[in-house]
Scaffold this active site. Sequence first.
Site, PDB file in Angstrom:
ATOM      1  N   CYS A  46      29.465  38.311   9.940  1.00 35.96           N
ATOM      2  CA  CYS A  46      30.207  39.054  10.943  1.00 35.96           C
ATOM      3  C   CYS A  46      31.426  38.255  11.375  1.00 35.96           C
ATOM      4  CB  CYS A  46      29.335  39.334  12.167  1.00 35.96           C
ATOM      5  SG  CYS A  46      27.741  40.116  11.799  1.00 35.96           S
TER       6      CYS A  46
ATOM      7  N   LEU B  85      28.952  42.928   9.781  1.00 37.74           N
ATOM      8  CA  LEU B  85      28.653  43.238   8.390  1.00 37.74           C
ATOM      9  C   LEU B  85      27.136  43.194   8.274  1.00 37.74           C
ATOM     10  CD1 LEU B  85      29.787  43.689   5.478  1.00 37.74           C
ATOM     11  CD2 LEU B  85      29.569  41.224   5.154  1.00 37.74           C
ATOM     12  N   SER B  86      26.496  44.333   8.135  1.00 34.34           N
ATOM     13  CA  SER B  86      25.033  44.399   8.213  1.00 34.34           C
ATOM     14  C   SER B  86      24.404  44.010   6.879  1.00 34.34           C
ATOM     15  CB  SER B  86      24.594  45.806   8.622  1.00 34.34           C
ATOM     16  OG  SER B  86      25.201  46.781   7.802  1.00 34.34           O
ATOM     17  N   ILE B  87      23.555  42.977   6.938  1.00 31.67           N
ATOM     18  CA  ILE B  87      22.894  42.446   5.739  1.00 31.67           C
ATOM     19  C   ILE B  87      21.377  42.542   5.869  1.00 31.67           C
ATOM     20  CG2 ILE B  87      22.605  40.424   4.255  1.00 31.67           C
ATOM     21  CD1 ILE B  87      25.445  41.514   4.226  1.00 31.67           C
ATOM     22  N   ILE B  88      20.842  41.955   6.940  1.00 32.81           N
ATOM     23  CA  ILE B  88      19.406  42.030   7.240  1.00 32.81           C
ATOM     24  C   ILE B  88      19.202  43.117   8.297  1.00 32.81           C
ATOM     25  CG2 ILE B  88      17.402  40.761   8.100  1.00 32.81           C
ATOM     26  CD1 ILE B  88      18.354  39.681   5.458  1.00 32.81           C
TER      27      ILE B  88
ATOM     28  N   GLY C 111      26.575  34.983  10.675  1.00 32.71           N
ATOM     29  CA  GLY C 111      25.851  34.160   9.715  1.00 32.71           C
ATOM     30  C   GLY C 111      24.491  34.728   9.371  1.00 32.71           C
TER      31      GLY C 111
ATOM     32  N   ASP D 223      17.309  38.909  11.834  1.00 32.61           N
ATOM     33  CA  ASP D 223      17.228  37.456  12.009  1.00 32.61           C
ATOM     34  C   ASP D 223      17.857  36.976  13.316  1.00 32.61           C
ATOM     35  OD1 ASP D 223      19.704  38.306  10.977  1.00 32.61           O
ATOM     36  OD2 ASP D 223      20.119  36.383  10.053  1.00 32.61           O
TER      37      ASP D 223
ATOM     38  N   GLY E 208      28.502  28.093  -5.434  1.00 32.59           N
ATOM     39  CA  GLY E 208      28.000  26.756  -5.748  1.00 32.59           C
ATOM     40  C   GLY E 208      28.575  25.608  -4.947  1.00 32.59           C
TER      41      GLY E 208
END
Length: 634
Positions: free
Chosen positions: A2, A51-54, A76, A100, A363
């Site tokens: 976010c 920004l919706s992830i979980i 985060g 989360d 990475g």
Amino acid sequence: MCGIAGIYAFAEAHPPLEPVLEAMVGCIHHRGPDERKWIARGHAGLGIARLSIIDPEGSHQPLYNESRDVVLVFNGEIYNYLELRATLEQSGHHFATKGDGEVIVHGYEQWGTGVFEKLRGMYAIAIWDERTRQLVLARDRMGIKPLYLCRTPDAFLFASEVKAMLASGKISAELRPELVDCYLTLRYVPAPDTIFRGITKLGVGEFAVVKDGAIAVERYYTPAFGPKLDIDEAEAAERLRALLDRSMDYHLQSDVPLGVFLSGGLDSGFLTAMASAKTSTPLNTFSVGFDRGGIYDETDAAGVVAKKFGTRQHALKMSAADYLEMLPEAVYYMDEPMADPSAVPMMAISRIAREHVKVVLSGEGSDELFGGYPRYQGEMMAGSALLPPQSLARSLARALPLSRSRARGIEGIAIRDVAHRHLFWETVIPERTRHALLADGARNGAGHALDTIRRVEAEALATGDIDAADRLYFLDLRTWLVEDLLLKKDKMGMSASIEARVPFLDQDVVSFALRLPAALKVRGLKGKRVFRRVISAYLPEEILNRPKVGFAVPLNDWFRHEMADTIRGVLLERDAFSAPYLRRAGIEAMLEDHQRGRDRSLELLTLIMFELWGRIHVRGEERADMLARYRKSA
């Protein structure tokens, strides 16, 4: 992932906060296009672009505790949220979401600022505690997510990006001329400073408490390099493999599609191998190359990895025209001037990725943890009792058929002082050249870069008995990794609304890597000794044996040919932003030197990014077609 922003007004009577929050959140909508929301509570206001992830359908921010007197916005991911949730529920806390972020709210209720030591993840956090009327801010222990701070006469501001603070109307964009020399030296300005007057960055692993107009900053995490592990290479490799396996499980948590940024190198190849083994559907992988081919195009090597693991490979090839078109956009989204050639292609491939996924694995961190850079090999040589004089080291570096970075690594080993040695390896524009470049308006900042490195080195020495090699690792973790690699990844990824995760920076992997003896990282001219042993079971031989090339961008050639007119026009325009700070004669000499065949491309890029930054962020010029007028007609 976010974007967060907020304000804490000091006066009892203050203007409404909602219009300020709307403006701040609105200009970072790219960080979170799924939802925008803000709330004002008395003196404080918090805003979020989500920004919706979980838990995409739930976990709407701001988040609250049961009594709604503790309010949170955060940017985060908290990877150990399920474990923390179970612990907090046993202590009587009740959760309203499945995401989360809520563990931070209840964790703060339970442990106060001690909650930050318990979080595993990447984050920038803002908590308004209405009970104590204090604002609490925190940044993750590796600096993966940025958080900017600003104190004005009547308020305290914070945000994920500088542009949100400027949108508040409470501070204007002004350059700090005394930091121009530092920027030209390192190609970025290290925390806590920024090149904007009045704006700072919260440091890595720090939290801040703002109350009654005062701010108190504390560090809750410092890397520990000891005691060193007493293990052999085989045991070290097995333990590292297990830690990386667990880290991947954490970093693959997602309720939305996920992919991998795939170069032709070891790190992204290993992430692709592990992620493919842990996902039930073909993985999306994303690569970028350039029309020059050769070392500038790793898409063929990436294709080898993609074919082996059956990924859906998406490759992009950039031209000089593509690069120029996107350059002002990259400067806008970066906020701070930062001269990394790969920023533009990173933004370009992020836009391709966003068409397929919301989350990518990347990475960053492997080289800094496991000894992947030539300077670590130089540091091992510098630690020997027989150091050559610097003149001999310089002659040796020029005589051997070495890459530019390896030659510089050898040349620096004769510098006895660790801080000076690190600065030598990090310097982009040498002191003599800077002296010829800097105009009177920017001559009072000499030595700032070295002072910053010495301050970070002092933090390393304060951790206990730490040798020169570990001091170098510490310096890289706190400067180069954070201020270039991670900042670039965050800003360029979020410009396309992409969340980038970095599994190598899992806290247990980091802790293990820092305690590895130096001999298990670097031997002779070969780095990543233990890491290579781990990945040898995953990657094809042709990838394992490829020489390290990094993210090579053909600026040397482009600046001499396709881009020559453009960069000359930008840098030498009579009303250039940089004119009060950089001497025209010094710029012309650098341009001519590059045209004669000496590679000055990184130095020139450093000047170009500074110029464009000033035009866009200080002068407020439109970035669309900003460079078009400098191109010669066909």
